[in-house]
Motif scaffolding. Structure first.
Motif, PDB file in Angstrom:
ATOM      1  N   PRO A 175       0.813  -1.225   0.000  1.00  0.00           N
ATOM      2  CA  PRO A 175       0.000   0.000   0.000  1.00  0.00           C
ATOM      3  C   PRO A 175       0.840   1.265   0.000  1.00  0.00           C
ATOM      4  CG  PRO A 175      -0.848  -1.576   1.600  1.00  0.00           C
ATOM      5  CD  PRO A 175       0.458  -2.125   1.105  1.00  0.00           C
ATOM      6  N   GLY A 176       2.046   1.190   0.529  1.00  0.00           N
ATOM      7  CA  GLY A 176       2.855   2.399   0.672  1.00  0.00           C
ATOM      8  C   GLY A 176       3.971   2.544  -0.321  1.00  0.00           C
ATOM      9  N   PRO A 195       2.298   6.095  -2.776  1.00  0.00           N
ATOM     10  CA  PRO A 195       2.121   7.497  -2.405  1.00  0.00           C
ATOM     11  C   PRO A 195       2.939   7.942  -1.191  1.00  0.00           C
ATOM     12  CG  PRO A 195       0.353   6.224  -1.459  1.00  0.00           C
ATOM     13  CD  PRO A 195       1.204   5.258  -2.240  1.00  0.00           C
ATOM     14  N   ASN A 196       3.680   7.034  -0.542  1.00  0.00           N
ATOM     15  CA  ASN A 196       4.473   7.439   0.615  1.00  0.00           C
ATOM     16  C   ASN A 196       5.689   6.547   0.720  1.00  0.00           C
ATOM     17  OD1 ASN A 196       3.818   5.072   2.326  1.00  0.00           O
ATOM     18  ND2 ASN A 196       1.747   5.912   2.270  1.00  0.00           N
ATOM     19  N   ALA A 197       6.471   6.764   1.771  1.00  0.00           N
ATOM     20  CA  ALA A 197       7.789   6.128   1.860  1.00  0.00           C
ATOM     21  C   ALA A 197       7.797   4.789   2.572  1.00  0.00           C
ATOM     22  CB  ALA A 197       8.754   7.078   2.577  1.00  0.00           C
ATOM     23  N   GLU A 313       6.347  14.286   2.362  1.00  0.00           N
ATOM     24  CA  GLU A 313       6.775  15.173   1.272  1.00  0.00           C
ATOM     25  C   GLU A 313       7.685  14.447   0.294  1.00  0.00           C
ATOM     26  OE1 GLU A 313      10.726  15.137   2.869  1.00  0.00           O
ATOM     27  OE2 GLU A 313       8.775  15.024   3.819  1.00  0.00           O
ATOM     28  N   ASP A 314       7.301  14.515  -0.955  1.00  0.00           N
ATOM     29  CA  ASP A 314       8.129  14.091  -2.068  1.00  0.00           C
ATOM     30  C   ASP A 314       7.763  15.047  -3.188  1.00  0.00           C
ATOM     31  OD1 ASP A 314       9.377  13.025  -4.237  1.00  0.00           O
ATOM     32  OD2 ASP A 314       8.474  11.033  -4.098  1.00  0.00           O
ATOM     33  N   LEU A 605       4.945   6.523   7.564  1.00  0.00           N
ATOM     34  CA  LEU A 605       3.510   6.575   7.476  1.00  0.00           C
ATOM     35  C   LEU A 605       3.166   5.131   7.253  1.00  0.00           C
ATOM     36  CD1 LEU A 605       3.620   9.420   4.895  1.00  0.00           C
ATOM     37  CD2 LEU A 605       3.619   9.627   7.323  1.00  0.00           C
ATOM     38  N   ASP A 606       2.726   4.531   8.271  1.00  0.00           N
ATOM     39  CA  ASP A 606       2.405   3.097   8.224  1.00  0.00           C
ATOM     40  C   ASP A 606       3.583   2.204   7.969  1.00  0.00           C
ATOM     41  OD1 ASP A 606      -0.301   3.964   7.219  1.00  0.00           O
ATOM     42  OD2 ASP A 606      -0.480   1.932   6.746  1.00  0.00           O
TER      43      ASP A 606
END
Length: 610
Positions: A175-176, A195-197, A313-314, A605-606
């Motif tokens: 998911p991440g 969508p995240n790291a 942030e990216d 984030l998760d």
């Protein structure tokens, strides 16, 4: 009239050019130290009265002496646990140099260990202005796992690393993040933060860890590396995969041994998505902010309060839309912290997110007043001008970091040069009456080198030389140094004991290789400390002060990259031996050195990792 009693100093430094950051006594030439604090600050003749039979007297050689630097947001504890495992590309000037270092480290790293390059670099620092390629990495390391992290954007894994972590054609994207694939569906080795790291840090966490004894050694060496640049204090902002209290045992042990050389205030970072309030209820029942020793103390909550509020942030990717549950989640945790009178800080990148956070804080404030509670927004690259007044009204502060020095080019590509002119709007923050702290957010995006951050503050430029900020959003050198010393002390409620060269304050100081106020803009990035003192004890020395420096322990295990390259890149130290090295420019001193000196030198984030 009662005669003044003169105490014998433990350490006396004379013949220095001292900028005290004490407005009542702004300049001096000498200091006397006893019991870990300054007992006299003035001219040589006055301070020499404190010399006794056992006083160590150090000639400052007319060099610039400043209060010890203080990073208001860094991931020092996590960085220390992993420092000996990491090949640092901080400051490396070219892809050729970076790949040469990688090849040399491949040849000495035993199985099953990985080679990890984890943050602190950007492609724009390289003269080639490009990343290494997966083909280059695979040719260099066919059998040794390699993990190379670039900002929060992506990670490079060679084929050996893909085998070890088990990513195959059949592995679904988590998911991440995204596992980049070739035309046949096989992983290429590139992991994308989209969508995240989560995928980047979850993958990194699969690698071997150091033993407890090696973590002690690693943390000591990381602190010494920070001392090399004149850092004497820091606020640790927690981090993903950094569990309390387990991952804090090393620091507690070093505090008991008296081996901490960077005073550290630590924030507690929630560890359990959807159970954040449980974490903080547990911690508020067992811990009290601002308790601990002068070298290791608790500083409250954050930078992660709830996972739904993490605006990762990216700047290569679109701004993330935070979920609708954000307000409810953040309200519960914030209300509990304010009721418990716990200071807190919150990772906050985008103006759109910050407006929502402030809506929540204002609701909480109506029920449980924030009055006199210290709370902080971190980063705030695109905070809206109208929201600055809202932060002021709630008694908050903002801590900015040098992240844009590493990724400003990406921001300009996506949002344009005009939008980048106030990222963050530092001068507008100051004009609004806000306290503004300064730091690096090292080690997984920006470098830990404070002089890169100071360069960014005063020039408004990225490491790649791109001019981001007009003169209206840049600050002068004195203001920048003030923010990095006495200004940052407020963020850990220590403004009465550190940040100034002043009688009664902690005797933390640095003598610099070059005069910060006189060197060219580009030379700021090359400044180091040649003598660092923490609590009246010399913890680092180089050049003419090298003989005063306590010896650095050898990095363990033997193959640790630190034993061969030190930390931040130095051209005189490549090929082996020694830790951080520097050959300073001597043109602004009354003496010169004519030889090459080898001195000693996230949120998930998760789980998003800041």
């Amino acid at each position: 009239m009662q005669e003044e009693t003169i105490v014998e100093a433990d350490l006396l430094i004379r013949n220095a050019n001292i900028v005290t950051m004490d407005e009542s006594n702004p300049v001096a030439t000498a200091v006397a130290i006893r019991g870990g604090r300054f007992v006299a600050v003035g001219n040589d003749s006055d301070v020499m009265r404190y010399k006794g039979p056992t006083t160590r007297v150090v000639d400052g050689n007319k060099r610039l002496l400043i209060p010890g630097l203080n990073d208001s947001h860094i991931h020092l504890i996590r960085g220390g646990l992993n420092y000996n495992l990491e090949l640092r590309w901080d400051g490396v000037p070219s892809v050729v140099d970076a790949l040469r270092m990688l090849k040399q480290q491949v040849d000495r790293t035993p199985a099953p260990h990985w080679i990890r390059v984890v943050g602190g670099w950007t492609e724009f620092q390289f003269k080639e202005r490009r990343m290494p390629t997966l083909d280059e990495i695979n040719r260099i390391a066919p059998d040794t796992p390699v993990f190379i992290l670039n900002l929060y954007r992506q990670a490079f894994l060679n084929k050996a690393a893909l085998r070890v972590v088990g990513y195959t054609k059949d592995t679904p994207n988590p998911p991440g993040g995204e596992i980049q694939r070739d035309s046949n569906g096989n992983p290429t080795g590139m992991l994308i933060a989209r969508p995240n790291a989560t995928i980047l840090y979850a993958t990194l966490a699969k690698g071997p860890k150091l033993s407890y004894e090696d973590q002690l050694n690693s943390t000591r060496l990381f602190m010494r590396e920070l001392n090399r640049f004149g850092l004497t204090s820091a606020i640790d902002a927690g981090g993903g995969f950094q569990n309390y209290p387990d991952d804090y045992q090393v620091y507690e042990e070093l505090d008991k041994r008296g081996e901490i050389t960077v005073r550290t205030a630590y924030n507690l970072f929630t560890q359990h998505p959807n159970h954040e309030l449980d974490d903080f209820k547990s911690w508020t029942s067992t811990s009290q902010p601002y308790t601990g020793s002068p070298y290791y103390r608790h500083n409250g909550a954050g930078e992660m309060l709830v996972y739904s509020a993490a605006d990762f942030e990216d700047f290569v990717e679109p701004r993330p839309e935070l979920p609708a549950v954000l307000e409810n989640d953040l309200f519960g945790v914030t209300r509990h912290l304010v009721q418990s009178r716990w200071p807190f800080r919150l990772h906050a990148t985008y103006g759109e997110s910050i407006s929502r956070f402030l809506d929540v804080f204002e609701r909480v404030n109506k029920e449980v007043p924030f009055k006199d509670l210290r709370w902080i927004l971190d980063h705030a690259e695109t905070i809206r001008e109208k929201d600055l007044e809202r932060v002021v009204a709630l008694g908050g502060a903002i801590a900015v970091q040098s992240r844009m020095a590493f990724q400003g080019e990406y921001f300009v590509d996506r949002y344009g040069a005009e939008a980048a002119e106030n990222t963050p709007p530092i001068t507008k923050m100051l004009t609004a009456g806000l306290r503004v702290g300064v730091g690096t957010d090292a080690t997984r995006v920006a470098s830990y080198n404070p002089w890169v951050a100071l360069y960014w503050l005063v020039t408004g430029k990225t490491l790649g030389g791109l001019s981001l900020y007009p003169a209206s959003n840049r600050i002068d050198r004195h203001q920048a140094l003030r923010m990095y010393t006495t200004g940052n002390a407020w963020f850990s409620k220590e403004e009465d004991v550190k940040g100034q060269i002043k009688e009664g304050q902690y005797a933390d100081l640095s003598i610099l290789s070059d005069d910060f106020f006189r060197v060219s803009d580009e030379e700021i990035k090359r400044i180091e400390s040649v003598l660092t003192v923490v609590g009246g004890k010399i913890v680092y020395g180089s050049l003419e002060f090298q003989k005063l420096s306590p010896p650095a322990p050898k990095a363990s295990p033997d193959w640790a990259p630190h034993n061969y390259y030190g930390g931040y890149y130095n051209a005189y130290n490549h090929g082996g031996g020694g830790t951080g090295l520097h050959v300073p420019q001597q043109g602004h001193h009354n003496h010169s050195c004519n030889h090459h000196h080898h001195g000693a030198g996230f949120c998930d984030l998760d789980c998003f990792v800041f």
